[in-house]
Design an enzyme around this catalytic site. Structure first.
Site, PDB file in Angstrom:
ATOM      1  N   SER A  50      -0.136  27.456  -1.276  1.00  0.00           N
ATOM      2  CA  SER A  50      -0.521  28.580  -2.143  1.00  0.00           C
ATOM      3  C   SER A  50      -1.422  28.062  -3.262  1.00  0.00           C
ATOM      4  O   SER A  50      -1.527  26.843  -3.465  1.00  0.00           O
ATOM      5  CB  SER A  50       0.729  29.218  -2.754  1.00  0.00           C
ATOM      6  OG  SER A  50       1.320  28.305  -3.674  1.00  0.00           O
ATOM      7  N   ASP A  82      -2.431  29.957   1.697  1.00  0.00           N
ATOM      8  CA  ASP A  82      -1.566  31.129   1.624  1.00  0.00           C
ATOM      9  C   ASP A  82      -2.008  32.010   0.447  1.00  0.00           C
ATOM     10  O   ASP A  82      -2.169  31.522  -0.674  1.00  0.00           O
ATOM     11  CB  ASP A  82      -0.126  30.626   1.407  1.00  0.00           C
ATOM     12  CG  ASP A  82       0.918  31.715   1.566  1.00  0.00           C
ATOM     13  OD1 ASP A  82       0.663  32.683   2.297  1.00  0.00           O
ATOM     14  OD2 ASP A  82       2.002  31.574   0.958  1.00  0.00           O
ATOM     15  N   HIS A  83      -2.213  33.290   0.694  1.00  0.00           N
ATOM     16  CA  HIS A  83      -2.584  34.254  -0.355  1.00  0.00           C
ATOM     17  C   HIS A  83      -3.810  33.851  -1.176  1.00  0.00           C
ATOM     18  O   HIS A  83      -3.776  33.888  -2.418  1.00  0.00           O
ATOM     19  CB  HIS A  83      -1.404  34.519  -1.313  1.00  0.00           C
ATOM     20  CG  HIS A  83      -0.268  35.217  -0.653  1.00  0.00           C
ATOM     21  ND1 HIS A  83      -0.286  36.560  -0.364  1.00  0.00           N
ATOM     22  CD2 HIS A  83       0.915  34.766  -0.190  1.00  0.00           C
ATOM     23  CE1 HIS A  83       0.840  36.892   0.249  1.00  0.00           C
ATOM     24  NE2 HIS A  83       1.580  35.827   0.380  1.00  0.00           N
ATOM     25  N   ASP A 104      -6.269  37.516   0.736  1.00  0.00           N
ATOM     26  CA  ASP A 104      -5.335  38.612   0.478  1.00  0.00           C
ATOM     27  C   ASP A 104      -6.028  39.653  -0.405  1.00  0.00           C
ATOM     28  O   ASP A 104      -5.979  39.591  -1.622  1.00  0.00           O
ATOM     29  CB  ASP A 104      -4.077  38.064  -0.197  1.00  0.00           C
ATOM     30  CG  ASP A 104      -3.048  39.148  -0.449  1.00  0.00           C
ATOM     31  OD1 ASP A 104      -3.357  40.334  -0.199  1.00  0.00           O
ATOM     32  OD2 ASP A 104      -1.942  38.823  -0.904  1.00  0.00           O
ATOM     33  N   GLU A 134      -4.999  40.917   5.176  1.00  0.00           N
ATOM     34  CA  GLU A 134      -3.753  41.678   4.955  1.00  0.00           C
ATOM     35  C   GLU A 134      -4.039  43.141   4.680  1.00  0.00           C
ATOM     36  O   GLU A 134      -4.940  43.486   3.927  1.00  0.00           O
ATOM     37  CB  GLU A 134      -2.946  41.083   3.786  1.00  0.00           C
ATOM     38  CG  GLU A 134      -1.677  41.901   3.492  1.00  0.00           C
ATOM     39  CD  GLU A 134      -0.620  41.188   2.640  1.00  0.00           C
ATOM     40  OE1 GLU A 134      -0.590  39.950   2.639  1.00  0.00           O
ATOM     41  OE2 GLU A 134       0.157  41.892   1.977  1.00  0.00           O
ATOM     42  N   HIS A 180       8.496  39.275  -0.752  1.00  0.00           N
ATOM     43  CA  HIS A 180       8.532  37.875  -1.176  1.00  0.00           C
ATOM     44  C   HIS A 180       9.745  37.570  -2.056  1.00  0.00           C
ATOM     45  O   HIS A 180      10.226  38.445  -2.766  1.00  0.00           O
ATOM     46  CB  HIS A 180       7.251  37.529  -1.945  1.00  0.00           C
ATOM     47  CG  HIS A 180       6.044  37.485  -1.062  1.00  0.00           C
ATOM     48  ND1 HIS A 180       5.079  38.464  -1.078  1.00  0.00           N
ATOM     49  CD2 HIS A 180       5.657  36.585  -0.121  1.00  0.00           C
ATOM     50  CE1 HIS A 180       4.144  38.156  -0.183  1.00  0.00           C
ATOM     51  NE2 HIS A 180       4.470  37.029   0.409  1.00  0.00           N
ATOM     52  N   HIS A 213       4.832  38.155   6.371  1.00  0.00           N
ATOM     53  CA  HIS A 213       5.124  37.437   5.119  1.00  0.00           C
ATOM     54  C   HIS A 213       6.543  37.797   4.665  1.00  0.00           C
ATOM     55  O   HIS A 213       7.157  38.722   5.194  1.00  0.00           O
ATOM     56  CB  HIS A 213       4.134  37.864   4.029  1.00  0.00           C
ATOM     57  CG  HIS A 213       2.802  37.193   4.170  1.00  0.00           C
ATOM     58  ND1 HIS A 213       2.342  36.278   3.262  1.00  0.00           N
ATOM     59  CD2 HIS A 213       1.858  37.303   5.127  1.00  0.00           C
ATOM     60  CE1 HIS A 213       1.150  35.859   3.657  1.00  0.00           C
ATOM     61  NE2 HIS A 213       0.820  36.465   4.781  1.00  0.00           N
ATOM     62  N   ASN A 256       6.188  33.644   7.882  1.00  0.00           N
ATOM     63  CA  ASN A 256       6.072  32.848   6.653  1.00  0.00           C
ATOM     64  C   ASN A 256       7.430  32.605   5.991  1.00  0.00           C
ATOM     65  O   ASN A 256       8.164  33.556   5.722  1.00  0.00           O
ATOM     66  CB  ASN A 256       5.198  33.596   5.633  1.00  0.00           C
ATOM     67  CG  ASN A 256       3.736  33.541   5.981  1.00  0.00           C
ATOM     68  OD1 ASN A 256       3.357  33.137   7.077  1.00  0.00           O
ATOM     69  ND2 ASN A 256       2.901  33.959   5.038  1.00  0.00           N
ATOM     70  N   SER A 259      10.936  30.794   0.509  1.00  0.00           N
ATOM     71  CA  SER A 259      12.156  30.876  -0.309  1.00  0.00           C
ATOM     72  C   SER A 259      13.326  30.104   0.300  1.00  0.00           C
ATOM     73  O   SER A 259      14.090  29.459  -0.427  1.00  0.00           O
ATOM     74  CB  SER A 259      12.557  32.338  -0.523  1.00  0.00           C
ATOM     75  OG  SER A 259      11.547  33.008  -1.233  1.00  0.00           O
TER      76      SER A 259
HETATM   77  O1  G3H Z   1       4.162  34.149  -0.932  1.00  0.00           O
HETATM   78  C1  G3H Z   1       4.107  33.280  -1.781  1.00  0.00           C
HETATM   79  C2  G3H Z   1       4.608  31.929  -1.484  1.00  0.00           C
HETATM   80  O2  G3H Z   1       6.007  31.905  -1.378  1.00  0.00           O
HETATM   81  C3  G3H Z   1       4.088  30.941  -2.456  1.00  0.00           C
HETATM   82  O3  G3H Z   1       4.690  31.070  -3.691  1.00  0.00           O
HETATM   83  O4  G3H Z   1       2.782  31.215  -5.275  1.00  0.00           O
HETATM   84  O5  G3H Z   1       5.091  30.492  -6.021  1.00  0.00           O
HETATM   85  O6  G3H Z   1       3.687  28.971  -4.607  1.00  0.00           O
HETATM   86  P1  G3H Z   1       4.003  30.396  -4.992  1.00  0.00           P
HETATM   87  P1  13P Z   2       9.555  34.227   1.455  1.00  0.00           P
HETATM   88  O1  13P Z   2       9.583  34.369  -0.028  1.00  0.00           O
HETATM   89  O2  13P Z   2      10.395  35.270   2.121  1.00  0.00           O
HETATM   90  O3  13P Z   2       9.933  32.853   1.905  1.00  0.00           O
HETATM   91  O4  13P Z   2       8.057  34.493   1.949  1.00  0.00           O
HETATM   92  C1  13P Z   2       7.102  33.471   1.878  1.00  0.00           C
HETATM   93  C2  13P Z   2       5.717  33.970   2.139  1.00  0.00           C
HETATM   94  O5  13P Z   2       5.465  35.070   2.589  1.00  0.00           O
HETATM   95  C3  13P Z   2       4.619  33.049   1.829  1.00  0.00           C
HETATM   96  O6  13P Z   2       3.370  33.647   1.970  1.00  0.00           O
HETATM   97 ZN    ZN Z   3       3.302  35.735   1.503  1.00  0.00          ZN
END
Ligand code: G3H
Ligand code: 13P
Ligand code: ZN
Length: 311
Positions: A50, A82-83, A104, A134, A180, A213, A256, A259
């Site tokens: 991310s 990611d995102h 995204d 997305e 998320h 996701h 994905n 968490s």
């Molecule tokens: O969807 C988001 C991912 O879990 C990444 O989270 O932006 O806190 O690294 P983060």
């Molecule tokens: P979770 O928070 O459910 O693990 O999702 C992670 C995610 O979508 C990362 O892009």
């Molecule tokens: Zn995500």
């Protein structure tokens, strides 16, 4: 073997009725835990970074650690942004060795989302990199992703063909009720996913890879461990594993998970310190944390995603 794109992985996953795990990585122990698990069960992998991870650990460190994992395991591994929230961020990851990026644009209007996504696709495809777009908005809060319940919205199946054909994306993330973070449903609420939306999207985009996701199951064992050893997490409910398996058998090719990794790591470290309050060598607590990530990922691959022996 070099890093690969997700193209081959998704083709095989779609026809084989399984999904590839896309795990978020932030440091060496997380990368090692995930890739050692995948090696043991011979699974292809997507390791995703991310904007927050890139800021925390530094782009070059993460790329080199993931490249080391490819050398060590010999597995097909894709390195994915990611995102991604801007053209510039996507471009920087494409130029810096990623083989896949997500743009995204889900918080923009349909038209703006198409314009931004197409701009990223044009640049990425020129460089041999694949792109995830997305449609629809997931609720939930993490570093760079913060969508309140009232701003969340399911994907509208009637928009997907136009979005995919106008942008040229290689995969599409949709919103069907996942979110998320660790708190996906209200206490007492029964987890539900709109499989009907997934089916309708799949009907309109035959053979096209769909991404889910917010797909952590928020494994109770680790929430309990956190709370038993001094944590204070309120009731947390995730996506039941049987729903993820069902989605993987349908058009979902990428699931994905972040968490669950966080919970496993934190629970294990809390337990370690409760049992060894005198220790201070990071290897003593990061070792068990890495091992619990490995066990968690192996279980996901074999019992949820079904991509074991597909490398
Ligand atoms: O969807 C988001 C991912 O879990 C990444 O989270 O932006 O806190 O690294 P983060
Ligand atoms: P979770 O928070 O459910 O693990 O999702 C992670 C995610 O979508 C990362 O892009
Ligand atoms: Zn995500």
């Amino acid at each position: 073997m070099a890093l690969v794109t997700t193209e081959e992985m998704f083709k095989k996953a779609y026809s084989g009725g399984y999904a590839i795990g896309a795990f978020n990585v932030n440091n060496m122990e997380i990368i090692q835990g995930i890739t050692e698990a995948a090696k043991e069960v011979n699974a292809p992998l997507i390791l995703q970074v991310s904007a927050g991870a890139r800021k925390y650990a530094n782009h070059t460190y993460l790329v080199k650690l993931v490249e080391a994992a490819v050398l060590e395991t010999g597995l097909p591994i894709a390195l994915h942004l990611d995102h991604g929230d801007s053209y510039e961020l996507c471009k920087s990851c494409i130029d810096g060795g990623f083989t896949s990026v997500m743009i995204d644009g889900s918080h923009y209007s349909f038209k703006e989302n198409i314009e931004l996504t197409k701009k990223v696709v044009d640049y990425a495809h020129e460089k041999g990199v694949v792109v995830e777009g997305e449609l629809g908005r997931l609720a939930g809060i993490e570093d760079a992703v913060n969508v309140s319940d009232k701003d969340a919205s399911y994907t509208r199946p009637e928009e997907v063909e136009e979005f995919v054909s106008k942008t040229g994306v290689d995969s599409l993330a949709i919103a069907i009720g996942t979110s998320h973070g660790a708190y996906k449903f209200k206490p007492g609420q029964k987890p539900q996913l709109r499989m009907d939306i997934l089916d309708e999207v799949a009907k309109r985009l035959p053979g096209f890879p769909i991404v889910l996701h917010g797909a952590s199951s928020v494994i109770p064992e680790f929430v309990d461990m956190i709370n038993k050893y001094g944590g204070k997490m309120p009731d947390a409910i995730g996506i039941p594993e049987d729903m993820l398996r069902e989605a993987a058998r349908k058009a979902v090719c990428k699931i994905n998970i972040d968490s669950d990794l966080r919970l496993a790591m934190t629970g294990t470290i809390r337990k370690y310190f409760a049992e060894h309050p005198e220790h201070f060598d990071p290897r003593q607590y990061l070792g068990p944390a890495r091992l619990s990530i490995k066990e968690l990922v192996k279980n996901k691959i074999v019992n949820v995603l079904g991509c074991n022996n597909k490398a």
